[in-house]
Scaffold this active site. Structure first.
Site, mmCIF file in Angstrom:
data_model
loop_
_atom_site.group_PDB
_atom_site.id
_atom_site.type_symbol
_atom_site.label_atom_id
_atom_site.label_comp_id
_atom_site.label_asym_id
_atom_site.label_seq_id
_atom_site.Cartn_x
_atom_site.Cartn_y
_atom_site.Cartn_z
ATOM 1 N N GLU A 1 -3.026 3.754 3.680
ATOM 2 C CA GLU A 1 -3.550 3.005 2.539
ATOM 3 C C GLU A 1 -5.041 3.208 2.323
ATOM 4 O O GLU A 1 -5.685 2.444 1.608
ATOM 5 C CB GLU A 1 -3.217 1.525 2.709
ATOM 6 C CG GLU A 1 -1.704 1.298 2.750
ATOM 7 C CD GLU A 1 -1.314 -0.139 3.023
ATOM 8 O OE1 GLU A 1 -2.225 -0.971 3.220
ATOM 9 O OE2 GLU A 1 -0.113 -0.425 3.043
ATOM 10 N N ASP B 1 -3.542 -8.736 7.819
ATOM 11 C CA ASP B 1 -2.090 -8.613 7.711
ATOM 12 C C ASP B 1 -1.596 -8.197 9.081
ATOM 13 O O ASP B 1 -1.718 -7.036 9.476
ATOM 14 C CB ASP B 1 -1.691 -7.581 6.656
ATOM 15 C CG ASP B 1 -0.179 -7.370 6.598
ATOM 16 O OD1 ASP B 1 0.554 -8.122 7.279
ATOM 17 O OD2 ASP B 1 0.272 -6.457 5.884
ATOM 18 N N ASP C 1 5.116 -12.401 3.697
ATOM 19 C CA ASP C 1 5.573 -11.120 3.147
ATOM 20 C C ASP C 1 6.972 -10.826 3.672
ATOM 21 O O ASP C 1 7.965 -11.098 3.003
ATOM 22 C CB ASP C 1 4.590 -10.007 3.519
ATOM 23 C CG ASP C 1 5.073 -8.631 3.082
ATOM 24 O OD1 ASP C 1 5.998 -8.545 2.251
ATOM 25 O OD2 ASP C 1 4.536 -7.618 3.569
ATOM 26 N N LYS D 1 5.984 -8.315 -3.983
ATOM 27 C CA LYS D 1 6.169 -6.866 -4.091
ATOM 28 C C LYS D 1 7.368 -6.601 -4.990
ATOM 29 O O LYS D 1 8.477 -7.065 -4.708
ATOM 30 C CB LYS D 1 6.409 -6.247 -2.712
ATOM 31 C CG LYS D 1 5.217 -6.320 -1.773
ATOM 32 C CD LYS D 1 5.578 -5.782 -0.397
ATOM 33 C CE LYS D 1 4.369 -5.750 0.525
ATOM 34 N NZ LYS D 1 4.736 -5.331 1.908
#
Length: 420
Positions: free
Chosen positions: A206, A241, A308, A333
């Site tokens: 990322e 995260d 998540d 998402k």
């Protein structure tokens, strides 16, 4: 006014990790939409299913089955439908699939069509996507949560925590926030290069740096040193995260070469929040630990605790988290649930229960920038789409800059010095 879908076509393209994904084109009489589907490295067990081909081709990761499902099954069924009927289009695909996790047609096939239909509708009406999906109230730009240092499944180092993020809550606008973040990212790179050598500025999936660091506090100290250099110690806060399912085994968690019980991991997070300006923790526990999430949320009432893998943008799991008070925020998402309308329903449910919403990319992305429009349309407080590096990440940030410019004086920013 009826704007009929005239043609739908899917193809196989490559994502940012060099693996195949689905891209879908939708045409009307006077509009066109193209959408590409992302994919995750750390995925929740309860996510909607990506359909992969198996076999030797692309190491089994091909998506020709999903492409055929669009071209031969979904497409013919939707031809002639009103492109503006987003919910109707999505519902037909859900019914055609007939499974709870979209495993028949594939969530990658269904989402590609769903998002391309939304884009074609916006194009047909001569509107930007954020305005078409969000209406006149879509004027707020989210706080970017930028993953500047990678660990876990997103890097090749020994850090357990998957993402170390910087969040410019104290900026006055999105553009100022992005500038602050980019300056801090480059300062961090110089610090890591000076301490560990050039290898330290290799980047993860990322765009965040993946230095040879194994301890959580060492990673946080490096980021704090970068903030000292840039002078944004008040404006920028930190987020984590953990993606804790990736280091959970047999009832315990392996963090910083230690084996921690759930209770000890709670204490670990509490101490980190006391020591560092951490305002957000995502997936601090494994994906079924609703009770541990709730205990941490109770102990850290001023910290954003995000679900998540816990929720996977699934309404039933979000409702369970609401009942148990497991978190105070939802990570949204699109490909976890598989359609635009279901994603908006999940955001609405979150807002009705005083949750914050953080819209998120996946580790394998494309140049598609629709996530930026979705974040504004939903009114999300936060967006997570990687470091300010790698074009598939900056495609989203750059689109938010364009949206801010288009909104002009009506644009607002979700941060506005909340934690300053």
């Amino acid at each position: 006014m009826s704007l009929e879908i005239e043609k739908i076509h899917a193809r196989e393209i490559l994502d940012s990790r060099g693996n195949p994904t689905v891209e879908v084109d939708v045409w009307t009489c006077c509009g066109f939409g193209r959408a590409a589907v992302p994919s995750g490295a750390s995925t929740g067990t309860y996510e909607a299913l990506e359909l992969r081909d198996g076999g030797d081709r692309y190491d089994g990761k091909g998506v020709l089955k999903a492409v055929r499902n669009v071209n031969e099954v979904i497409g013919p069924k939707l031809i002639g439908m009103d492109v503006i009927d987003q919910r109707g289009v999505d519902q037909i695909m859900i019914e055609m699939d007939g499974t709870p996790n979209k495993s028949n047609l594939g969530a990658n096939a269904i989402l590609g069509v769903s998002l391309a239909v939304a884009k074609a509708a916006a194009s047909s009406l001569g509107m930007p996507l954020y305005r078409y999906l969000g209406g006149v109230s879509a004027t707020r730009l989210p706080v970017p949560s930028l993953n500047v240092l990678n660990g876990g499944k997103h890097a090749g180092n020994d850090l357990s925590i998957q993402e170390f993020m910087i969040e410019p809550w104290g900026a006055d606008s999105f553009s100022e926030a992005l500038r602050m973040a980019a300056e801090t990212y480059h300062a961090l790179g110089r610090i890591l290069r000076g301490k560990y050598g050039n290898v330290a500025t290799n980047v993860g999936f990322e765009g965040g740096y993946a230095p040879p660091i194994s301890k959580t506090r060492d990673a946080l100290d490096a980021i704090m040193a970068a903030l000292d250099v840039t002078g944004y110690t008040e404006e920028i806060k930190l987020g984590l995260d953990s993606a804790a399912s990736s280091f959970y085994l047999d009832g315990g968690y392996s963090v910083d070469d230690n084996r921690l019980s759930p209770g000890e991991l709670i204490d670990f997070y509490v101490e980190l929040v006391k020591t560092y300006p951490i305002v957000l923790i995502e997936d601090p526990f494994e994906e079924n630990a609703f009770e541990e999430f709730a205990e941490l949320t109770k102990k850290l009432p001023d910290t954003i605790i995000v679900g998540d893998d816990l929720y996977v943008t699934n309404m039933a799991r979000i409702e369970k988290g609401i009942r148990m008070r497991s978190t105070n925020a939802l990570l949204l998402k699109l490909n976890q649930i598989g359609t635009v309308s279901e994603a908006f329903d999940a955001a609405t449910l979150a807002y009705r229960n005083s949750f914050k919403v953080m819209v998120s990319h996946r580790s394998a992305e494309t140049e598609d920038s629709a996530l930026a429009d979705v974040s504004v349309a939903i009114g999300a407080e936060l967006i997570k789409t990687g470091a300010p590096a790698r074009s598939e990440r900056n495609a989203k940030y750059n689109q938010l800059l364009r949206i801010q410019e288009a909104l002009g004086s009506s644009a607002s920013y979700a941060g506005r010095r909340r934690w300053s």
